[in-house]
Write an enzyme that holds these catalytic residues in place. Structure first.
Site, short mmCIF file in Angstrom:
data_model
loop_
_atom_site.label_atom_id
_atom_site.label_comp_id
_atom_site.label_asym_id
_atom_site.label_seq_id
_atom_site.Cartn_x
_atom_site.Cartn_y
_atom_site.Cartn_z
CE1 TYR A 120 5.03 6.05 -0.12
CE2 TYR A 120 3.13 4.65 -0.52
CZ TYR A 120 4.26 5.31 -0.98
OH TYR A 120 4.60 5.22 -2.30
NE ARG A 129 -8.44 -13.00 -11.79
CZ ARG A 129 -9.62 -13.63 -11.89
NH1 ARG A 129 -10.37 -13.85 -10.83
NH2 ARG A 129 -10.08 -14.02 -13.07
CE LYS A 144 8.56 0.55 0.73
NZ LYS A 144 7.49 0.23 -0.19
CG ASP A 161 1.41 0.31 6.67
OD1 ASP A 161 2.39 -0.45 6.85
OD2 ASP A 161 1.26 0.97 5.62
O1 P1T Z 1 4.91 0.55 -2.52
P1 P1T Z 1 3.90 -0.44 -2.05
O2 P1T Z 1 4.39 -1.84 -1.97
O3 P1T Z 1 2.60 -0.31 -2.79
O4 P1T Z 1 3.60 -0.07 -0.50
C1 P1T Z 1 2.98 1.11 -0.12
C2 P1T Z 1 3.39 1.46 1.29
C3 P1T Z 1 2.53 1.16 2.33
N1 P1T Z 1 2.85 1.44 3.61
C4 P1T Z 1 4.02 2.00 3.93
C5 P1T Z 1 4.35 2.30 5.36
C6 P1T Z 1 4.95 2.33 2.92
O5 P1T Z 1 6.11 2.88 3.27
C7 P1T Z 1 4.62 2.06 1.56
C8 P1T Z 1 5.54 2.39 0.46
N2 P1T Z 1 6.54 3.32 0.80
C9 P1T Z 1 7.50 3.79 -0.03
C10 P1T Z 1 7.63 3.45 -1.32
C11 P1T Z 1 8.44 4.75 0.60
O6 P1T Z 1 9.51 5.02 0.03
O7 P1T Z 1 8.12 5.22 1.69
#
Ligand code: P1T
Length: 387
Positions: free
Chosen positions: A106, A54, A203, A178
């Site tokens: 998001y 961790r 992503k 972001d």
């Molecule tokens: O899903 P996660 O890894 O927790 O990420 C969140 C997140 C943060 N910032 C952006 C710009 C994102 O697009 C996302 C997650 N987005 C999706 C799952 C989506 O389909 O848009």
């Protein structure tokens, strides 16, 4: 593990930063250290700084160095998801912080801010940051930061990172970006004046739709220390296997992004000329209202396209039903093309009146254009949109 490639170009750093052949056996690829704990030579004495996964893990450390190098940051701090990274980035601003966020973020980020973090002692104001002065009227004594997503998810609006950072710094505010949609390959917010960058590594960084992860990157030592402390103390860390997969994925980030962008440009152009399509948003189209800004602050335009089909929800459902190569699924940034309906899926948690205000129409569809052959992608959309 220090990189010897700090001065090299992106593609070279992607393959080498944070990594070198294993000193004991020469393994060229950083091993998967699938271990929770580490044998210590004596109480309180660690080998190479490791005592418990961790706190730190060799595969994760290699990835953190690699990502920081790609984003031009001193520190990369990985989390178990993009949302966990977002949460730590805001928590690190301290108790009682007020944050001004771009309105079209998001849906999960908006939910985290307004339905989780605002229940503590934090507060959030959402505003349209297309105008870089728009946030000024919302600044309060307890305002600590601006939260920017650019391009936004899903309407692909842009925020001028350099202009906003300059104004924010005059007010003593941090700017956190972001950068998920662009990846470190097409946009580097720190170089434009931002203080921290967050990515959902799920992503483009992961790139193969097989892991969930996030990262916070910064060159601000004091802020990094707070984020690192949260990583250790809250413990929302990614497992070694996901770190290993991500480290493997960044090696091809540059070539993937080039293909995503080339395919998306061709798909966007096709959609713009299609009679069943009312509107197309892609930052690389001259018709994008912020095309000049896109050219200035991004070195490419990414793989995300938003379109509005004529005929509202019914027409949108028909397209989703008919596509064969595009897969109906949430998420983005993988090698395979995805299509989704933000109003019913990724942004369903955003209240309907807010969605309407943001222009998240019933006929709005979001494409994550993959790296398949572009002619096949266009043919698929053509048959799905046919009357
Ligand atoms: O899903 P996660 O890894 O927790 O990420 C969140 C997140 C943060 N910032 C952006 C710009 C994102 O697009 C996302 C997650 N987005 C999706 C799952 C989506 O389909 O848009």
């Amino acid at each position: 593990m220090k990189s010897k490639t700090g001065e090299h170009r992106f593609e070279t750093r992607a393959i080498h930063a944070g990594q070198r052949p294993d000193p004991t056996n020469g393994a060229v690829v950083v091993p998967l250290y699938q271990t929770s704990t580490f044998a210590q030579p004596a109480p309180g004495v660690m080998r190479d700084g490791y005592d418990y996964s961790r706190a730190d893990n060799p595969t994760r450390r290699a990835l953190e160095h690699n990502l920081a190098s790609l984003e031009g940051a001193t520190h990369g701090i990985c989390f178990g998801s993009g949302c966990a990274a977002t949460s730590a980035a805001v928590q690190a601003l301290g108790a009682g912080a007020h944050v001004i966020s771009f309105d079209d973020v998001y849906g999960g980020t908006r939910r985290l801010f307004s339905r989780v973090m605002a229940h503590d002692d934090r507060s959030f104001t959402f505003c349209d940051l297309v105008d870089p002065d728009a946030f000024l009227e919302h600044v309060r004594p307890e305002t600590k930061a601006l939260w920017i997503e650019t391009p936004t998810n899903p309407t692909l609006k842009l925020a001028d990172i350099a202009a906003i950072s300059a104004r924010a710094h005059e007010k003593g505010l941090r700017v956190i970006v972001d950068n998920t949609f662009m990846s470190p390959y097409f946009q580097n917010p720190l170089a434009l004046g931002a203080d921290a960058v967050v990515h959902s590594c799920t992503k483009y960084i992961g790139g193969h739709s097989d892991l969930v992860m996030g990262v916070v990157m910064t060159s601000d030592d004091a802020y990094a220390e707070k984020v690192r402390f949260l990583q250790l103390s809250v413990g929302a860390v990614p497992g070694p296997m996901d770190c290993w997969l991500a480290l493997r994925s960044t090696k091809t980030l540059a070539v993937r992004m080039e293909r995503h962008a080339a395919n998306a440009a061709a798909v966007a152009e096709f959609l713009e000329g299609h009679p069943a399509v009312k509107a197309v948003a892609y930052p690389g189209l001259p018709s994008h209202p912020q095309y000049a800004l896109a050219q200035r602050q991004m070195s490419g335009f990414g793989g995300m396209i938003t379109l509005v089909v004529d005929g509202g929800l019914e027409a949108a459902r028909r397209v989703l039903d008919r596509v064969q190569i595009f897969t109906l699924a949430e998420s983005l940034g993988g090698v395979e093309s995805l299509i989704e309906h933000p109003g019913l899926m990724t942004h369903a948690s955003v209240p309907p009146e807010v969605r309407a205000e943001l222009g998240i129409d019933d006929g709005l569809l979001r494409l994550s254009v993959g790296i398949e052959h572009v002619d096949d992608l266009i043919a698929d959309l053509k048959q799905a949109l046919a009357g």
